[in-house]
Design a protein around this motif. Structure first.
Motif, mmCIF file in Angstrom:
data_model
loop_
_atom_site.group_PDB
_atom_site.id
_atom_site.type_symbol
_atom_site.label_atom_id
_atom_site.label_comp_id
_atom_site.label_asym_id
_atom_site.label_seq_id
_atom_site.Cartn_x
_atom_site.Cartn_y
_atom_site.Cartn_z
ATOM 1 N N GLY A 228 -64.776 -1.994 125.104
ATOM 2 C CA GLY A 228 -64.450 -2.078 123.828
ATOM 3 C C GLY A 228 -63.992 -0.421 123.300
ATOM 4 O O GLY A 228 -65.719 0.285 123.013
ATOM 5 N N GLU A 229 -62.596 0.757 122.818
ATOM 6 C CA GLU A 229 -63.293 2.024 122.830
ATOM 7 C C GLU A 229 -63.082 2.012 120.457
ATOM 8 O O GLU A 229 -62.448 1.676 120.507
ATOM 9 N N TYR A 230 -63.415 2.647 120.852
ATOM 10 C CA TYR A 230 -63.112 3.115 118.784
ATOM 11 C C TYR A 230 -63.045 4.746 118.667
ATOM 12 O O TYR A 230 -63.333 6.011 119.574
ATOM 13 N N TYR A 231 -62.436 4.345 118.153
ATOM 14 C CA TYR A 231 -62.807 5.593 116.945
ATOM 15 C C TYR A 231 -62.869 6.152 115.668
ATOM 16 O O TYR A 231 -63.848 4.648 115.139
ATOM 17 N N GLN A 232 -63.493 7.327 115.208
ATOM 18 C CA GLN A 232 -64.411 7.522 113.885
ATOM 19 C C GLN A 232 -62.950 7.946 113.066
ATOM 20 O O GLN A 232 -62.357 8.726 113.748
ATOM 21 N N LEU A 233 -63.219 7.307 111.546
ATOM 22 C CA LEU A 233 -62.236 7.982 110.187
ATOM 23 C C LEU A 233 -63.101 9.724 110.330
ATOM 24 O O LEU A 233 -63.852 9.625 110.183
ATOM 25 N N LYS A 234 -62.227 10.649 109.851
ATOM 26 C CA LYS A 234 -63.163 11.759 109.792
ATOM 27 C C LYS A 234 -63.522 11.960 107.800
ATOM 28 O O LYS A 234 -63.071 10.704 107.635
ATOM 29 N N PRO A 235 -64.763 12.624 108.217
ATOM 30 C CA PRO A 235 -65.198 12.409 106.963
ATOM 31 C C PRO A 235 -64.600 12.183 105.777
ATOM 32 O O PRO A 235 -64.952 11.827 104.676
ATOM 33 N N ASP A 236 -63.665 13.371 105.902
ATOM 34 C CA ASP A 236 -62.705 12.968 104.060
ATOM 35 C C ASP A 236 -61.824 11.849 104.034
ATOM 36 O O ASP A 236 -61.093 11.879 102.845
ATOM 37 N N ARG A 237 -61.855 10.823 105.042
ATOM 38 C CA ARG A 237 -61.000 9.729 105.152
ATOM 39 C C ARG A 237 -61.399 8.432 105.107
ATOM 40 O O ARG A 237 -61.143 7.677 105.147
ATOM 41 N N GLU A 238 -63.082 8.922 105.387
ATOM 42 C CA GLU A 238 -63.886 7.098 104.658
ATOM 43 C C GLU A 238 -63.674 6.503 103.714
ATOM 44 O O GLU A 238 -63.952 5.394 104.074
ATOM 45 N N HIS A 239 -63.000 7.472 103.112
ATOM 46 C CA HIS A 239 -63.288 6.643 101.469
ATOM 47 C C HIS A 239 -61.811 5.801 101.786
ATOM 48 O O HIS A 239 -62.482 4.360 99.773
ATOM 49 N N LEU A 240 -61.330 5.163 101.896
ATOM 50 C CA LEU A 240 -60.075 4.813 102.655
ATOM 51 C C LEU A 240 -60.908 3.185 103.168
ATOM 52 O O LEU A 240 -59.977 1.980 102.175
ATOM 53 N N VAL A 241 -61.977 3.190 103.144
ATOM 54 C CA VAL A 241 -62.303 2.155 103.522
ATOM 55 C C VAL A 241 -63.266 1.851 103.093
ATOM 56 O O VAL A 241 -65.306 2.690 102.974
ATOM 57 N N ARG A 242 -63.716 0.993 102.368
ATOM 58 C CA ARG A 242 -65.455 0.623 101.156
ATOM 59 C C ARG A 242 -66.479 0.169 102.546
ATOM 60 O O ARG A 242 -67.372 0.106 102.257
ATOM 61 N N ASN A 243 -65.679 -1.338 103.357
ATOM 62 C CA ASN A 243 -66.700 -2.118 103.926
ATOM 63 C C ASN A 243 -65.821 -2.521 105.236
ATOM 64 O O ASN A 243 -66.129 -1.697 106.094
ATOM 65 N N LEU A 244 -65.865 -3.573 105.877
ATOM 66 C CA LEU A 244 -65.199 -3.633 106.439
ATOM 67 C C LEU A 244 -63.796 -4.451 106.193
ATOM 68 O O LEU A 244 -63.516 -5.441 105.622
#
Length: 400
Positions: A228-244
């Motif tokens: 299973g491969e993941y990406y991460q959101l860039k720090p300035d886009r993390e606000h798009l996701v509050r939790n899960l």
């Protein structure tokens, strides 16, 4: 020549093996326990490469080992984290239907959660989704308040510390080569030493079929590794996701699908896909092990899996190779996500047991033969369930 004798030897220092040692020592403080680990530290593979989610048990068939142990393990995990200051947060999650076709399956998941005695579940309308996740798409959802995030490597390290304080030993860099049962004892051979014990428990994760076959030549399960491969959101886009934020699982494919996960140590993961790994402990597409490939491709059940899921699997591989395709899959849950918002993240490999008929074993599979207990299949939610599985195995050891 036997190096030392023990009451119980546990093979594997992942969360399930460590939790088994912990529960065994709680019940029998004088037990002489040895944990054997082929790597140089605890939680090296599945336990240290998972998404860090505390699962609620909403998906699992009532009465199954997964359902029973996930729900009990959840409560044990929270108590353990509170007692030993393991970082966690019960942040809740959404399971989101993005089309009318997915609504019946969403309702089935909700009903299964009720059957599994989850509290506080809430069915959400399209507008209510945005109260929880303002940037998520969907026409209906379930809010699952029990779901959380936790520091599983921290939990594994604490378990190792506690079992050593209780008098147990952990031997690192000792791969098990043989398990030989005698009348009253079982001998365990490693690359370095020979040990003897009254009971042996194997919790070998990605190597579980090979270790089980050391005492059970008729072992009818083979581990098929899926990365299973993941990406991460860039720090300035993390606000798009509050939790899960999770999709409704595709019933035609035995994995949950790509989702968004806020992590306990910061950041937001997006993924994973699920692609066949060419090495059991290979965390990159380029990692290849010939013996692992031979074991996969020579197993008749694998080709039956290909027949069932080949088309879907090719889509997973395409997403592995194409960031644009991966992004399009994420956009179904969150249209605002752009390819430029994503940076490469980590990866994990799931040890998925498969039988000769091509059935991917969904439930935990734990068998006792004589004085040896083999954990042959422990996929997600094994991390959440670990302390309960440890109790279950301890029960198995001392049943007549």
């Amino acid at each position: 020549m036997i190096s030392k004798q023990y009451d119980t030897i546990i093979v594997g220092a992942g969360l399930v093996g460590l939790a088994t040692a912990y529960q065994l020592l709680k019940r029998r403080p004088s037990e002489r326990v040895l944990v054997l680990e082929k790597e140089a530290s605890v939680a090296t593979h599945q336990s240290g490469h998972n998404s860090g989610v505390i699962h609620s048990g909403i998906y699992y068939k009532p009465g199954s080992l997964k359902a029973k142990n996930c729900i009990q393990g959840y409560m044990e995990l929270i108590r353990f984290a509170d007692e030993y200051d393991i970082a966690y947060e019960l942040c809740g999650k959404l399971i989101v239907a993005i089309s009318e076709e997915e609504v019946p399956a969403l309702n089935n998941i909700y009903n299964r959660g009720i059957e599994n005695d989850l509290k506080g579940l809430k069915l959400l309308t399209k507008d209510e989704i945005h109260d929880y996740e303002p940037h998520a798409a969907g026409i209906a959802a379930i809010h699952v308040p029990q779901t959380g995030i936790v520091d599983y490597p921290g939990m594994a390290n604490k378990l190792a510390e506690l079992i050593c304080q209780s008098g147990a030993e952990i031997a690192f860099s000792e791969a098990v080569l043989g398990i030989n049962e005698a009348t009253s004892t079982t001998n365990v051979e490693t690359e370095k030493h020979s040990y003897s014990a009254t009971h042996v428990v194997t919790c070998a994760g990605l190597q579980s079929d090979r270790v089980a076959s050391l005492t059970d030549r008729g072992n009818d399960l083979r581990i098929i590794p899926f990365r299973g491969e993941y990406y991460q959101l860039k720090p300035d886009r993390e606000h798009l996701v509050r939790n899960l934020i999770y999709p409704v699982p595709d019933p035609k494919f035995p994995f949950l699908g790509v989702h968004f996960t806020r992590m306990i140590n910061g950041g937001v993961e997006a993924g994973p896909n699920a692609v066949l790994a060419f090495k059991r402990e290979g965390y990159r597409f380029s990692n290849v092990n010939v013996n692992d490939m031979v074991d996969t491709f020579s197993w008749p059940g694998f080709w039956k899996v290909v027949g069932k899921y080949g088309k879907t699997g090719m889509g997973e591989i395409y997403r592995s190779l194409s960031k644009a395709a991966f992004t399009r899959a994420l956009q179904k849950l969150m249209p605002e996500i752009q390819e430029s918002d994503l940076v490469s993240g980590g990866a994990g490999v799931r040890a998925q047991a498969c039988d000769r008929d091509g059935n991917l074993i969904d439930d935990f599979n734990i068998v006792r033969k004589g004085n040896v207990v083999h954990v042959r299949n422990a996929p997600s939610p094994a991390a959440t369930s670990a302390l309960s599985i440890g109790q279950y195995i301890t029960d198995q050891l001392f049943v007549n």
